[in-house]
Scaffold this motif. Structure first.
Motif, PDB file in Angstrom:
ATOM      1  N   GLY A 167      50.121 -19.539  55.938  1.00  0.00           N
ATOM      2  CA  GLY A 167      48.758 -20.161  54.789  1.00  0.00           C
ATOM      3  C   GLY A 167      48.642 -18.961  53.487  1.00  0.00           C
ATOM      4  N   THR A 168      49.863 -19.481  52.531  1.00  0.00           N
ATOM      5  CA  THR A 168      49.843 -18.319  51.952  1.00  0.00           C
ATOM      6  C   THR A 168      48.904 -18.216  51.033  1.00  0.00           C
ATOM      7  N   GLY A 169      48.281 -19.529  50.469  1.00  0.00           N
ATOM      8  CA  GLY A 169      46.533 -19.428  49.501  1.00  0.00           C
ATOM      9  C   GLY A 169      47.723 -19.989  48.232  1.00  0.00           C
ATOM     10  N   SER A 170      46.795 -18.514  47.532  1.00  0.00           N
ATOM     11  CA  SER A 170      47.092 -18.061  45.802  1.00  0.00           C
ATOM     12  C   SER A 170      48.644 -16.853  45.942  1.00  0.00           C
ATOM     13  N   GLY A 171      48.939 -16.976  46.903  1.00  0.00           N
ATOM     14  CA  GLY A 171      49.973 -15.919  47.748  1.00  0.00           C
ATOM     15  C   GLY A 171      50.175 -14.239  47.227  1.00  0.00           C
ATOM     16  N   ILE A 172      48.746 -14.248  48.210  1.00  0.00           N
ATOM     17  CA  ILE A 172      48.178 -12.229  47.892  1.00  0.00           C
ATOM     18  C   ILE A 172      49.528 -12.421  48.784  1.00  0.00           C
ATOM     19  N   GLN A 173      49.715 -12.163  50.145  1.00  0.00           N
ATOM     20  CA  GLN A 173      50.105 -11.756  51.634  1.00  0.00           C
ATOM     21  C   GLN A 173      52.079 -11.424  50.483  1.00  0.00           C
ATOM     22  N   ALA A 174      52.175 -12.514  50.787  1.00  0.00           N
ATOM     23  CA  ALA A 174      53.630 -12.281  50.009  1.00  0.00           C
ATOM     24  C   ALA A 174      54.008 -11.981  48.736  1.00  0.00           C
ATOM     25  N   LEU A 175      53.451 -11.515  48.189  1.00  0.00           N
ATOM     26  CA  LEU A 175      53.589 -10.885  46.803  1.00  0.00           C
ATOM     27  C   LEU A 175      53.651  -9.374  47.880  1.00  0.00           C
ATOM     28  N   HIS A 176      52.620  -9.046  48.591  1.00  0.00           N
ATOM     29  CA  HIS A 176      53.237  -7.939  49.203  1.00  0.00           C
ATOM     30  C   HIS A 176      53.935  -7.636  49.856  1.00  0.00           C
ATOM     31  N   LEU A 177      54.541  -8.401  50.071  1.00  0.00           N
ATOM     32  CA  LEU A 177      55.634  -8.946  51.575  1.00  0.00           C
ATOM     33  C   LEU A 177      56.749  -9.009  50.606  1.00  0.00           C
ATOM     34  N   GLY A 178      56.934  -9.415  48.992  1.00  0.00           N
ATOM     35  CA  GLY A 178      58.360  -9.248  48.141  1.00  0.00           C
ATOM     36  C   GLY A 178      58.597  -7.495  48.024  1.00  0.00           C
ATOM     37  N   ARG A 179      57.563  -7.087  47.743  1.00  0.00           N
ATOM     38  CA  ARG A 179      58.153  -5.381  47.717  1.00  0.00           C
ATOM     39  C   ARG A 179      58.964  -4.742  49.034  1.00  0.00           C
ATOM     40  N   HIS A 180      59.141  -5.380  50.159  1.00  0.00           N
ATOM     41  CA  HIS A 180      59.518  -4.713  51.396  1.00  0.00           C
ATOM     42  C   HIS A 180      60.429  -5.487  52.309  1.00  0.00           C
ATOM     43  N   ALA A 181      60.354  -6.709  51.656  1.00  0.00           N
ATOM     44  CA  ALA A 181      60.602  -7.006  52.552  1.00  0.00           C
ATOM     45  C   ALA A 181      62.520  -8.222  51.807  1.00  0.00           C
ATOM     46  N   ASP A 182      63.245  -8.294  52.466  1.00  0.00           N
ATOM     47  CA  ASP A 182      64.590  -8.634  51.953  1.00  0.00           C
ATOM     48  C   ASP A 182      64.428 -10.254  51.448  1.00  0.00           C
ATOM     49  N   HIS A 183      64.326 -11.589  52.254  1.00  0.00           N
ATOM     50  CA  HIS A 183      63.383 -12.407  52.057  1.00  0.00           C
ATOM     51  C   HIS A 183      61.953 -12.894  52.644  1.00  0.00           C
ATOM     52  N   VAL A 184      61.418 -13.565  51.606  1.00  0.00           N
ATOM     53  CA  VAL A 184      60.081 -14.206  51.749  1.00  0.00           C
ATOM     54  C   VAL A 184      60.147 -15.608  51.910  1.00  0.00           C
ATOM     55  N   VAL A 185      59.437 -15.998  52.915  1.00  0.00           N
ATOM     56  CA  VAL A 185      59.188 -17.616  53.171  1.00  0.00           C
ATOM     57  C   VAL A 185      57.801 -17.658  54.050  1.00  0.00           C
ATOM     58  N   LEU A 203      54.683 -15.379  37.678  1.00  0.00           N
ATOM     59  CA  LEU A 203      54.329 -14.020  37.235  1.00  0.00           C
ATOM     60  C   LEU A 203      54.152 -12.721  37.243  1.00  0.00           C
ATOM     61  N   SER A 204      54.932 -12.673  38.253  1.00  0.00           N
ATOM     62  CA  SER A 204      54.726 -11.731  39.200  1.00  0.00           C
ATOM     63  C   SER A 204      56.426 -10.518  39.033  1.00  0.00           C
ATOM     64  N   GLY A 205      56.519 -11.422  38.724  1.00  0.00           N
ATOM     65  CA  GLY A 205      58.145 -10.999  38.931  1.00  0.00           C
ATOM     66  C   GLY A 205      59.265 -12.363  40.048  1.00  0.00           C
ATOM     67  N   GLN A 206      58.406 -12.388  41.046  1.00  0.00           N
ATOM     68  CA  GLN A 206      58.854 -12.847  42.668  1.00  0.00           C
ATOM     69  C   GLN A 206      59.783 -13.475  42.846  1.00  0.00           C
ATOM     70  N   HIS A 207      60.461 -14.443  43.955  1.00  0.00           N
ATOM     71  CA  HIS A 207      60.258 -15.158  43.820  1.00  0.00           C
ATOM     72  C   HIS A 207      60.485 -15.835  46.141  1.00  0.00           C
ATOM     73  N   TRP A 208      59.633 -16.546  46.419  1.00  0.00           N
ATOM     74  CA  TRP A 208      60.036 -17.334  47.355  1.00  0.00           C
ATOM     75  C   TRP A 208      60.433 -18.385  48.245  1.00  0.00           C
ATOM     76  N   ASP A 209      61.022 -18.600  49.165  1.00  0.00           N
ATOM     77  CA  ASP A 209      60.579 -19.754  49.515  1.00  0.00           C
ATOM     78  C   ASP A 209      59.344 -20.281  50.425  1.00  0.00           C
ATOM     79  N   LEU A 210      59.157 -21.152  49.039  1.00  0.00           N
ATOM     80  CA  LEU A 210      57.935 -21.665  49.556  1.00  0.00           C
ATOM     81  C   LEU A 210      58.107 -23.376  50.512  1.00  0.00           C
ATOM     82  N   ARG A 211      57.093 -23.965  51.551  1.00  0.00           N
ATOM     83  CA  ARG A 211      57.366 -25.252  52.009  1.00  0.00           C
ATOM     84  C   ARG A 211      55.715 -25.182  52.700  1.00  0.00           C
TER      85      ARG A 211
END
Length: 508
Positions: A167-185, A203-211
């Motif tokens: 339930g990522t919404g605008s991606g706030i939690q995923a931004l945090h995960l991107g700093r300490h997880a190898d792969h973010v879904v 915009l924040s220089g990250q890439h996630w597996d969005l589903r």
């Protein structure tokens, strides 16, 4: 399925990021000053506007007016503030709109950061009802709010392999995960939310597996080392009203679905952290309700009930959150229907809080469900691994073994006493131990338990300390031992006493 794309193409993402380069949390704080920051946190946007007007018509002030306050700005000022992104490109992607020479943002673009982080982040979402008055759209995408901050602060940040933001919404939690997880879904039922999340990531220089998909459907058969979830947890009749808050499941069905389903997607030793609301039935036994969902699933659990809301308070909270106006026919109809449903289902209140799950594969898992109403030290996430370690240690340590273990009192404890005046002078009525940091528990203790804590220096085990206490009380040693051990266990669980072999860094 094709991965959701950002609103802008890669070249325009780079141009917008360049335009936002000095639009950071620190820069906005400097512009607003302490009074303006306080006003912004209290949604006093009128005062914030005064501060921004006083700062002049510079680049940063224009971006604040445009993307934080939702105000109209002069077209020439907007063009200059967005450069090198062309204003026409911003219009074409739905970022802003122009009318009669004035430009107004259609989306909230907000600077964001994590404590200790060096890379700037920007979160793209819809404006809240404090900026755009009136009821929200059904597909409204939440931005940075109290709930998302609470979850971010409560999530441990140790390095992990695979992480899921449900339930990522605008991606706030995923931004945090991107700093300490190898792969973010990151998943969401809303295609619009996924596009805004993709824009936040780009915009924040990250890439996630969005589903796209509901709850755990998009990750069926997969396992994760860390799961975070800020789901649509609002307790209601199961209406499909607002995607960000209404799951379509009646009552606390979404809470039940996640507490029963998340153990199946956790890797061995994996952890889940989620916000949830649950029904408090007319017998008051919310603990039994949730424990029934958690039992036998191979996961230990810690459930914090942070607040309890009466039905009228709960309905008012969420109607206001959606921008509804008290006293209007629409408000009255929704309010009455909600309260009728509560009464018909004998729901006396709704509990609101936080759930931590960790996969232990234990046949008899540790389940702790309790009220945690006190203000805790933020971020509290770093405290959770130590708590998990203590619970596992207690579960595997019999009383006979506990007596042989040296304990240490936590270094931040404060003892206070309350005394009553009487004919014979002052007499102690109650004593308390309080933690100065972390979870900031406060517990009542008598002089005997306070003495046990004071004697716990790591030098002697309880088997030597308790007989000395019994002698001072002129009591039988076995009676003191029987009465003290449950209290000592509680003090260990809460971190007042710590076994020497445990460290706060990682679960045992």
């Amino acid at each position: 399925m094709t991965a959701p794309a950002p609103l802008l193409d890669p070249a325009d993402v780079d141009r917008l990021r360049a335009a936002l380069g000095d639009f950071t949390v620190a820069a906005v704080h400097d512009l607003l000053g302490p009074a303006g920051q306080a006003a912004h946190s209290q949604n006093d946007l009128s005062y914030v506007r005064r501060v921004v007007r006083g700062a002049g018509a510079g680049h940063l002030a224009t971006l604040v007016a445009l993307f934080l306050l939702g105000d109209e700005v002069d077209e020439s000022a907007a063009r200059a503030a967005l450069a090198p992104l062309a204003l026409e490109a911003a219009i074409g992607t739905g970022l802003v709109e122009v009318s009669a020479g004035a430009v107004r943002a259609r989306l909230d673009v907000r600077p964001y950061s994590e404590a200790g982080g060096t890379d700037p982040w920007w979160v793209v979402s819809d404006f809240g009802s404090d900026v755009r008055a009136g009821p929200l759209a059904a597909d409204h995408v939440l931005g940075i709010g109290n709930a998302s901050l609470t979850l971010a602060q409560a999530t441990p940040r140790s390095p992990v392999g695979r992480a899921l933001d449900l339930g990522t919404g605008s991606g706030i939690q995923a931004l945090h995960l991107g700093r300490h997880a190898d792969h973010v879904v990151a998943t969401d039922i809303s295609g619009r939310a996924l596009r805004l999340a993709a824009t936040s990531a780009a915009l924040s220089g990250q890439h996630w597996d969005l589903r796209a998909g509901s709850l755990l459907e998009p990750v069926a058969g997969e396992e994760f080392d860390l799961v975070v979830a800020n789901p649509p947890f609002v307790v209601s009749a199961g209406v499909d009203g607002y995607e960000y808050r209404d799951s379509g499941l009646a009552g606390d069905g979404v809470c039940q679905a996640l507490l029963t389903g998340l153990p199946g997607v956790l890797a061995p030793g994996g952890t889940a952290q989620l916000l949830a609301n649950w029904i408090v039935p007319d017998d008051g036994d919310w603990r039994g309700r949730l424990a029934g969902w958690l039992a036998g699933r191979g996961c230990d659990a810690w459930v914090w009930q942070r607040e309890v809301a009466a039905p009228s308070e709960y309905a008012t909270l969420w109607l206001r959150d959606a921008g509804e106006v008290p006293g209007t026919p629409r408000w009255n109809s929704s309010y009455d229907a909600w309260l009728d449903w509560f009464e018909g289902n004998r729901i006396v209140a709704v509990g609101m809080g936080l759930v931590t799950l960790w996969r232990s594969d234990a046949a008899d898992p540790v389940l702790v469900l309790e009220d945690v109403p006190q203000a805790v030290e933020q971020p509290i996430g770093p405290e959770l691994p130590a708590w998990i370690s203590r619970q596992r240690w207690l579960a595997g340590t019999a009383d006979a073994d506990l007596l042989d273990r040296p304990l240490r009192a936590a270094p931040d404890l404060v003892r206070t006493t309350d005394a009553l005046a009487g004919d014979a002078g002052w007499s102690v009525a109650a004593g308390r131990l309080r933690q100065s940091h972390g979870l900031r528990w406060e517990v009542e203790v008598d002089d005997a338990i306070a003495a046990v804590v004071a004697a716990s220096t790591g030098a002697a085990p309880l088997r030597l300390i308790l007989p000395l206490l019994a002698a001072s009380l002129d009591a039988a040693a076995e009676d003191v031992e029987r009465a003290s051990l449950p209290i000592v266990r509680d003090l260990i669980g809460r971190g007042f006493l710590v076994p020497d072999e445990l460290t706060p860094e990682a679960p045992a």
